[in-house]
Design a protein around this motif. Structure first.
Motif, PDB file in Angstrom:
ATOM      1  N   LYS A 114       3.036  -0.964   3.979  1.00 17.34           N
ATOM      2  CA  LYS A 114       2.688   0.092   3.441  1.00 17.34           C
ATOM      3  C   LYS A 114       4.397   0.955   3.520  1.00 17.34           C
ATOM      4  O   LYS A 114       5.018   0.750   4.418  1.00 17.34           O
ATOM      5  CB  LYS A 114       2.392   1.346   4.948  1.00 17.34           C
ATOM      6  CG  LYS A 114       0.821   1.292   4.942  1.00 17.34           C
ATOM      7  CD  LYS A 114       0.154   2.584   5.959  1.00 17.34           C
ATOM      8  CE  LYS A 114      -1.540   2.055   6.093  1.00 17.34           C
ATOM      9  NZ  LYS A 114      -2.384   3.315   6.540  1.00 17.34           N
ATOM     10  N   THR A 115       5.087   0.343   2.647  1.00 18.83           N
ATOM     11  CA  THR A 115       6.682   0.694   1.913  1.00 18.83           C
ATOM     12  C   THR A 115       7.390   2.036   2.844  1.00 18.83           C
ATOM     13  O   THR A 115       8.313   2.360   3.050  1.00 18.83           O
ATOM     14  CB  THR A 115       6.931  -0.220   0.455  1.00 18.83           C
ATOM     15  OG1 THR A 115       6.510   0.929   0.210  1.00 18.83           O
ATOM     16  CG2 THR A 115       6.130  -1.347   0.941  1.00 18.83           C
ATOM     17  N   LYS A 121      -4.809  -5.225   3.861  1.00 18.71           N
ATOM     18  CA  LYS A 121      -3.873  -3.924   4.032  1.00 18.71           C
ATOM     19  C   LYS A 121      -3.428  -3.161   3.240  1.00 18.71           C
ATOM     20  O   LYS A 121      -2.623  -1.915   2.701  1.00 18.71           O
ATOM     21  CB  LYS A 121      -3.798  -3.773   5.522  1.00 18.71           C
ATOM     22  CG  LYS A 121      -4.820  -3.908   6.245  1.00 18.71           C
ATOM     23  CD  LYS A 121      -4.405  -3.416   7.787  1.00 18.71           C
ATOM     24  CE  LYS A 121      -6.254  -3.642   8.748  1.00 18.71           C
ATOM     25  NZ  LYS A 121      -6.067  -3.376  10.265  1.00 18.71           N
ATOM     26  N   LYS A 173       6.255   4.186   4.986  1.00 19.07           N
ATOM     27  CA  LYS A 173       6.030   4.469   6.289  1.00 19.07           C
ATOM     28  C   LYS A 173       7.160   3.653   7.261  1.00 19.07           C
ATOM     29  O   LYS A 173       7.862   4.063   8.062  1.00 19.07           O
ATOM     30  CB  LYS A 173       5.242   3.887   7.052  1.00 19.07           C
ATOM     31  CG  LYS A 173       3.563   5.422   6.160  1.00 19.07           C
ATOM     32  CD  LYS A 173       3.038   4.956   7.151  1.00 19.07           C
ATOM     33  CE  LYS A 173       1.907   6.358   6.806  1.00 19.07           C
ATOM     34  NZ  LYS A 173       0.200   6.414   7.491  1.00 19.07           N
ATOM     35  N   THR A 191      -5.292   4.822  -3.763  1.00 21.12           N
ATOM     36  CA  THR A 191      -5.587   4.304  -2.246  1.00 21.12           C
ATOM     37  C   THR A 191      -5.446   2.141  -1.830  1.00 21.12           C
ATOM     38  O   THR A 191      -5.875   1.739  -1.118  1.00 21.12           O
ATOM     39  CB  THR A 191      -6.249   4.643  -1.678  1.00 21.12           C
ATOM     40  OG1 THR A 191      -7.608   4.288  -2.267  1.00 21.12           O
ATOM     41  CG2 THR A 191      -6.723   5.974  -1.187  1.00 21.12           C
ATOM     42  N   ASP A 208       0.288   4.145   0.158  1.00 21.21           N
ATOM     43  CA  ASP A 208      -0.721   5.337   1.154  1.00 21.21           C
ATOM     44  C   ASP A 208      -0.193   6.512   0.541  1.00 21.21           C
ATOM     45  O   ASP A 208      -0.266   7.816   1.235  1.00 21.21           O
ATOM     46  CB  ASP A 208       0.927   5.105   2.455  1.00 21.21           C
ATOM     47  CG  ASP A 208      -0.038   6.075   3.245  1.00 21.21           C
ATOM     48  OD1 ASP A 208       0.756   6.027   4.281  1.00 21.21           O
ATOM     49  OD2 ASP A 208      -1.066   5.505   3.633  1.00 21.21           O
ATOM     50  N   ASN A 268       1.089  -0.930  -0.228  1.00 24.87           N
ATOM     51  CA  ASN A 268      -0.019   0.094  -0.056  1.00 24.87           C
ATOM     52  C   ASN A 268       0.822   0.860   0.200  1.00 24.87           C
ATOM     53  O   ASN A 268       1.549   1.956   1.312  1.00 24.87           O
ATOM     54  CB  ASN A 268      -0.763  -0.366   1.127  1.00 24.87           C
ATOM     55  CG  ASN A 268      -2.010   1.156   1.579  1.00 24.87           C
ATOM     56  OD1 ASN A 268      -1.758   2.039   0.593  1.00 24.87           O
ATOM     57  ND2 ASN A 268      -2.907   1.130   1.680  1.00 24.87           N
TER      58      ASN A 268
END
Length: 557
Positions: free
Chosen positions: A350-351, A347, A353, A297, A292, A290
């Motif tokens: 989230k790479t 989900k 972050k 999205t 993000d 994701n």
């Protein structure tokens, strides 16, 4: 007390010590990681590579592993790698180099036991880094162990690590059996207990990846005097009396299934992709990510590009979902995909972050978890720091010797068992490669160097004044070598990466593309290739981030 009585008491004490030694079963990944790090830091400096040098041809033509066991430079290794009085270049993990001379060698078999023992001695003055030897009579089934050696499928200055447990104290021919994986080049390397004592020397394998056999260190201790003489023994020499080593606590570990189940607690972000390559159905794993971003999205999927063909799709909740290829990154063998329909409940990782942390020496021995579906997770350890893996095994090999002659590219020789053996004949003229005209040797070499395993090749050929085309797909050649016939086989694209690190989990080639997590649940990267019997290659987080940016930018342009 008489000498005979002293010997009897000593033997009784040794046997009692072996029988009454304390055992501790370790079920905590953190404690095992700590023991592996400690063992590696204590012994790795004495784990060396021995290189065979052809001085007439001025080239190296082989290497194997060994261990220094005394400060004056006594070295133990497997006999099938050395010859008495021969000199070998010694390469240390820190880059230091030296020379060792082989002394004794025992390569014999009797009815109950095989002997594959060799000793060498460092030239020059010490002291040299060395490891302490255990008494292999004190070992127990289920004991944790760490192997440190130099596999032949890597051309690195530092050794690879593998974690396992002892499964048999005597496999029927005097060998220890363990689940610490082994491949050519590892022979002669060290097998250590979780207290940093040398318990065995790496020697041979069977077909299963969990069948690996080591020479118990006590065999070297038993023939210590004989091995110091530069003799290739044709019969078993006189043995020394073994001096007992005080028993210490033995650390047993639970079977791998226990730790693999722990990996199921990590996010389930993996799914199986299906596609067609030619008329053959391909299967490979993919990792949900994701980005993000406000304008994007939905979950995207990352996978291994060379294993993904046309019209990719996946099954989710019993429904077939078509996937669209956004872009491919051949350099890192990644492909980015989006589902044609929205997929809920994923989900995605989230790479953006996650902060990238380089894989360093302190990470060696850390547990890694590779979920391959919602109910199965494979366990490995960090085997190397980050390395560059040049293109070697993945380069396509036609097996034809082609030279320019009077402005024509002519086939002069053909290697047996290679693709050319079935397609070409000596005297054929090559006029095109995949539709591109081949006017000279330079263009021929350029076009052939682009081809990788798994690629398709169409050759334009003139034979007996008739023009035709021949087609082939570069596939792994069949072999009887059991070290190459492990389950899942080597990935067709198994190297040619700018930066990767290695784990020892037995990931099949069709299980690549999935995520890897450490024991803290941190996303570490993607299994990008099965490289060899002992190694699965992981593309680290920073390379994944750069690849995603490159692929998204290519769609904008």
């Amino acid at each position: 007390m008489s000498d005979l009585l002293k010997i009897i008491c000593l033997v009784i004490f040794s046997n009692l010590a072996a029988e009454t030694q304390a055992q501790e079963e370790i079920r905590s990944p953190k404690k095992i990681e700590s023991l592996l790090r400690k063992t590696n830091s204590e012994v790795v400096d004495a784990c060396i590579k021995l290189v065979i040098r052809d001085t007439l041809a001025d080239r190296d033509f082989g290497g194997f592993s060994a261990v220094i066991v005394s400060s004056n430079g006594t070295i133990l290794t497997a006999a099938h790698s050395v010859n008495p009085n021969h000199r070998y270049r010694v390469e240390f993990p820190n880059g230091q180099k030296g020379v060792a001379v082989a002394s004794g060698k025992i390569a014999l078999s009797d009815e109950k036991q095989q002997f594959d023992l060799a000793m060498l001695k460092m030239e020059g003055k010490g002291p040299w880094p060395f490891v302490k030897m255990a008494d292999s009579r004190n070992l127990v089934v289920g004991e944790g162990c760490l192997a440190i050696s130099y596999p032949g499928s890597f051309f690195q200055t530092k050794p690879n690590l593998r974690f396992g447990r002892i499964t048999q104290l005597d496999a029927g021919d005097g060998f220890l059996e363990s689940t610490c994986k082994m491949e050519p080049g590892d022979s002669g390397g060290g097998l250590f207990d979780l207290q940093g004592k040398l318990i065995g020397i790496r020697d041979k394998v069977q077909l299963s990846e969990d069948e690996n056999f080591d020479i118990p260190v006590n065999l070297f201790r038993r023939y210590w005097s004989a091995l110091q003489k530069p003799i290739n023994y044709r019969r078993l020499p006189i043995a020394d009396t073994l001096t007992p080593v005080p028993a210490s606590k033995r650390f047993t570990v639970t079977p791998p299934a226990h730790f693999s189940q722990l990996g199921l607690k990590f996010p389930d972000q993996v799914i199986t992709l299906h596609s067609l390559k030619g008329n053959v159905q391909q299967q490979i794993l993919a990792t949900a990510i994701n980005l993000d971003q406000k304008d994007r999205t939905s979950v995207l999927w990352l996978s291994k590009s060379s294993m993904l063909g046309e019209q990719p799709w996946m099954i989710y909740n019993g429904v077939k979902i078509q996937l669209n290829v956004i872009s491919r990154d051949p350099e890192n063998d990644l492909v980015l995909l989006s589902p044609a329909d929205r997929v809920n409940n994923f989900k995605g990782i989230k790479t953006g972050k996650i902060k990238y942390k380089p894989i360093i020496t302190n990470n060696l021995g850390k547990f890694l978890y590779s979920p391959v579906d919602s109910e199965d997770c494979k366990l490995g350890i960090v085997s190397t720091i980050e390395i560059q893996l040049p293109l070697l095994f993945s380069r396509a090999q036609l097996g034809a010797l082609v030279f320019e002659e009077a402005g024509k590219m002519m086939v002069k020789d053909i290697a047996r068992t290679y693709p050319a053996d079935q397609l070409l004949k000596i005297g054929d003229q090559i006029i095109s490669i995949n539709g591109k005209a081949i006017p000279n040797e330079k263009v021929y070499q350029q076009e052939m160097s682009r081809l990788l395993m798994g690629d398709h090749l169409t050759l334009g050929v003139i034979r007996n004044h008739k023009t035709s085309t021949v087609d082939l797909d570069f596939k792994e050649r069949t072999t009887r070598d059991i070290t190459l016939n492990y389950k899942g086989k080597r990935s067709l694209r198994s190297d040619g990466f700018q930066k990767v690190f290695v784990q020892d989990a037995a990931i099949r080639s069709d299980e690549c593309g999935g995520p890897v997590f450490d024991s803290d649940g941190n996303f570490m990267g993607i299994n990008i290739a099965r490289h060899s019997r002992t190694a699965t290659i992981i593309l680290p987080l920073d390379m994944i981030k750069k690849s995603i940016v490159k692929m998204l930018d290519s769609t904008k342009s």
